[in-house]
Design a protein around this motif. Structure first.
Motif, mmCIF file in Angstrom:
data_model
loop_
_atom_site.group_PDB
_atom_site.id
_atom_site.type_symbol
_atom_site.label_atom_id
_atom_site.label_comp_id
_atom_site.label_asym_id
_atom_site.label_seq_id
_atom_site.Cartn_x
_atom_site.Cartn_y
_atom_site.Cartn_z
ATOM 1 N N ILE A 14 0.796 -1.241 0.000
ATOM 2 C CA ILE A 14 0.000 0.000 0.000
ATOM 3 C C ILE A 14 0.831 1.295 0.000
ATOM 4 C CG2 ILE A 14 -1.955 -1.162 1.129
ATOM 5 C CD1 ILE A 14 -1.236 0.502 3.665
ATOM 6 N N GLU A 15 2.149 1.158 0.159
ATOM 7 C CA GLU A 15 3.056 2.312 0.163
ATOM 8 C C GLU A 15 2.587 3.441 1.090
ATOM 9 O OE1 GLU A 15 3.646 3.373 -3.946
ATOM 10 O OE2 GLU A 15 4.770 1.542 -4.343
ATOM 11 N N PRO A 16 2.567 3.161 2.401
ATOM 12 C CA PRO A 16 2.110 4.190 3.350
ATOM 13 C C PRO A 16 3.143 5.300 3.514
ATOM 14 C CG PRO A 16 3.018 2.342 4.547
ATOM 15 C CD PRO A 16 3.062 1.956 3.083
ATOM 16 N N ASP A 17 2.678 6.438 4.046
ATOM 17 C CA ASP A 17 3.613 7.510 4.387
ATOM 18 C C ASP A 17 4.246 7.224 5.749
ATOM 19 O OD1 ASP A 17 2.930 9.468 2.186
ATOM 20 O OD2 ASP A 17 0.957 9.071 3.038
ATOM 21 N N ILE A 18 3.429 6.606 6.618
ATOM 22 C CA ILE A 18 3.902 6.350 7.985
ATOM 23 C C ILE A 18 3.615 4.891 8.363
ATOM 24 C CG2 ILE A 18 3.559 6.920 10.440
ATOM 25 C CD1 ILE A 18 2.692 9.727 9.556
ATOM 26 N N VAL A 19 4.610 4.247 8.986
ATOM 27 C CA VAL A 19 4.373 2.942 9.609
ATOM 28 C C VAL A 19 4.330 3.214 11.104
ATOM 29 C CG1 VAL A 19 5.328 0.653 10.085
ATOM 30 C CG2 VAL A 19 5.460 1.592 7.768
ATOM 31 N N ALA A 20 3.188 2.910 11.728
ATOM 32 C CA ALA A 20 2.975 3.231 13.148
ATOM 33 C C ALA A 20 2.861 1.949 13.961
ATOM 34 C CB ALA A 20 1.698 4.062 13.290
ATOM 35 N N MET A 21 3.730 1.835 14.977
ATOM 36 C CA MET A 21 3.736 0.609 15.782
ATOM 37 C C MET A 21 3.412 0.908 17.238
ATOM 38 S SD MET A 21 7.106 -1.394 14.522
ATOM 39 C CE MET A 21 8.185 -0.101 13.961
ATOM 40 N N SER A 22 2.587 0.030 17.812
ATOM 41 C CA SER A 22 2.234 0.153 19.220
ATOM 42 C C SER A 22 2.738 -1.083 19.974
ATOM 43 C CB SER A 22 0.702 0.257 19.338
ATOM 44 O OG SER A 22 0.299 0.277 20.688
ATOM 45 N N ALA A 23 3.240 -0.870 21.202
ATOM 46 C CA ALA A 23 3.622 -1.993 22.075
ATOM 47 C C ALA A 23 3.254 -1.635 23.507
ATOM 48 C CB ALA A 23 5.118 -2.275 21.986
ATOM 49 N N LEU A 24 2.654 -2.581 24.206
ATOM 50 C CA LEU A 24 2.266 -2.348 25.612
ATOM 51 C C LEU A 24 3.093 -3.173 26.590
ATOM 52 C CD1 LEU A 24 -0.169 -0.686 27.007
ATOM 53 C CD2 LEU A 24 0.007 -0.637 24.551
ATOM 54 N N LEU A 25 3.886 -4.078 26.058
ATOM 55 C CA LEU A 25 4.683 -4.938 26.934
ATOM 56 C C LEU A 25 6.156 -4.617 26.736
ATOM 57 C CD1 LEU A 25 2.902 -8.355 26.155
ATOM 58 C CD2 LEU A 25 2.592 -6.952 28.208
ATOM 59 N N SER A 26 6.896 -4.569 27.846
ATOM 60 C CA SER A 26 8.335 -4.317 27.681
ATOM 61 C C SER A 26 8.968 -5.467 26.893
ATOM 62 C CB SER A 26 9.009 -4.103 29.028
ATOM 63 O OG SER A 26 8.460 -4.940 29.995
ATOM 64 N N THR A 27 8.383 -6.661 27.002
ATOM 65 C CA THR A 27 8.947 -7.824 26.294
ATOM 66 C C THR A 27 8.692 -7.782 24.778
ATOM 67 O OG1 THR A 27 6.910 -8.982 26.846
ATOM 68 C CG2 THR A 27 8.837 -9.442 28.227
ATOM 69 N N THR A 28 7.740 -6.982 24.336
ATOM 70 C CA THR A 28 7.479 -6.941 22.883
ATOM 71 C C THR A 28 8.102 -5.705 22.206
ATOM 72 O OG1 THR A 28 5.320 -5.887 23.227
ATOM 73 C CG2 THR A 28 5.350 -8.291 23.013
ATOM 74 N N MET A 29 8.630 -4.794 23.017
ATOM 75 C CA MET A 29 9.264 -3.600 22.417
ATOM 76 C C MET A 29 10.367 -3.940 21.406
ATOM 77 S SD MET A 29 9.293 -1.139 25.739
ATOM 78 C CE MET A 29 10.600 -0.060 25.203
ATOM 79 N N PRO A 30 11.174 -5.011 21.645
ATOM 80 C CA PRO A 30 12.228 -5.317 20.658
ATOM 81 C C PRO A 30 11.693 -5.627 19.260
ATOM 82 C CG PRO A 30 12.645 -6.452 22.733
ATOM 83 C CD PRO A 30 11.278 -5.842 22.861
ATOM 84 N N ALA A 31 10.399 -5.941 19.168
ATOM 85 C CA ALA A 31 9.828 -6.174 17.829
ATOM 86 C C ALA A 31 9.817 -4.878 17.008
ATOM 87 C CB ALA A 31 8.424 -6.748 17.945
ATOM 88 N N MET A 32 9.934 -3.738 17.698
ATOM 89 C CA MET A 32 9.954 -2.460 16.963
ATOM 90 C C MET A 32 11.240 -2.297 16.155
ATOM 91 S SD MET A 32 8.065 -0.005 19.722
ATOM 92 C CE MET A 32 6.292 0.192 19.601
ATOM 93 N N PRO A 33 12.437 -2.402 16.810
ATOM 94 C CA PRO A 33 13.653 -2.322 15.976
ATOM 95 C C PRO A 33 13.733 -3.457 14.963
ATOM 96 C CG PRO A 33 14.197 -2.860 18.275
ATOM 97 C CD PRO A 33 12.760 -2.430 18.256
ATOM 98 N N GLN A 34 13.168 -4.624 15.319
ATOM 99 C CA GLN A 34 13.185 -5.733 14.344
ATOM 100 C C GLN A 34 12.376 -5.358 13.091
ATOM 101 O OE1 GLN A 34 11.715 -9.028 16.713
ATOM 102 N NE2 GLN A 34 13.556 -9.007 17.988
#
Ligand code: B1M
Length: 212
Positions: free
Chosen positions: A138-158
């Motif tokens: 879809i070629e977005p302008d922004i990729v927006a990521m949400s995380a509520l667990l400290s254990t899932t935050m590393p999925a953001m840099p991944q």
């Protein structure tokens, strides 16, 4: 607790019927949507989180409160429309891999949509590969990521790394948020922007795209 005591208590108890009635009462009384959210619904979820941390309630009760908040949010949704329908840009949003929390992400999506952004919502537990695949589509302008667990935050840099490997990191802006996420973390992982709440997510998204 505030003027929203009855609403807050209904959400904490997970009493959907009462909470919906209390939300409507607050709207009819002229309370602002922002106050209903911040002082009523989000305050209730913070208390739910506290009680969960202390072992006073368990996952099923937390789930019930979440469902209750979601039902109340349905009443607030129409008020997020700003009336400005000029297209602002395309946002691909999701809660990162391993994470099932979606209330904050939904709020961000709702407010962005109300402000004129086109939203593609991937839901929860979104893998880096899925973000990449949809971004290519879809070629977005922004990729927006949400995380509520400290254990899932590393999925953001991944996910950022997966965007880079796919050759599209430079074509999108990356925004991150969620309770354990910080501005410092956004800087560390080289995200383009961090927003602490749904309202600021809208202004940060506009800033990212150079829209006033
Ligand atoms: Co969970 N949970 N939960 N939970 N849960 C928290 C997050 C927790 C803080 C509770 C606690 O212990 N005090 C804790 C995390 C601790 C940590 O890692 N730091 C926790 C835990 C431990 C867990 C489980 C591991 C529990 C278990 O199974 N033992 C489990 C994990 C499941 C999984 O995801 N794999 C779990 C499960 C659940 C439920 C499924 C039962 C349910 C979620 C249901 C749903 O979302 N549909 C749930 C809930 C409801 C909560 C709390 C109580 C409330 C979350 C919420 O909806 N808040 C939460 C405690 C808390 O947050 N105080 C808790 C309201 C919402 C509007 O706020 O999402 O923060 P929030 O969004 C904000 C900002 O963060 C921001 O904007 C919103 C405000 O405008 N924002 C962004 C969010 N995303 C953004 C993205 C942006 C910008 C801003 O840009 C892209």
């Amino acid at each position: 607790m505030s003027e929203f005591k009855a609403l807050t208590e209904s959400v904490i108890k997970g009493d959907i019927k009462a909470a919906v009635v209390e939300t409507q009462i607050a709207l009819d009384a002229g309370s602002s949507v922002r106050d209903i959210l911040d002082k009523g619904l989000i305050a209730a979820m913070d208390e739910v989180g506290e009680r969960f941390s202390k072992g006073l309630i368990f996952v099923p009760q937390m789930l019930r409160s979440a469902k209750t908040m979601q039902e109340c949010m349905k009443l607030l949704e129409p008020f997020f429309e700003e009336g400005d329908v000029t297209p602002k840009g395309k946002v691909l949003i999701g809660t990162v891999k391993g994470d099932l929390h979606d209330i904050g992400k939904n709020l961000v999506a709702m407010m962005m949509e109300g402000a004129g952004f086109t939203i593609a919502d991937l839901g929860v537990d979104v893998s880096p590969e899925r973000f990449v695949q949809k971004a290519q589509e879809i070629e977005p302008d922004i990729v927006a990521m949400s995380a509520l667990l400290s254990t899932t935050m590393p999925a953001m840099p991944q996910t950022i790394e997966a965007l880079r490997k796919a050759g599209i990191r430079d074509k999108v802006k990356v925004m991150i948020g969620g309770a354990p996420v910080t501005e410092k973390y956004a800087h560390e992982i080289k995200a383009d922007s961090y927003a602490s709440d749904a309202g600021s997510a809208v202004s940060k998204a506009k800033q990212l795209l150079g829209i006033s």
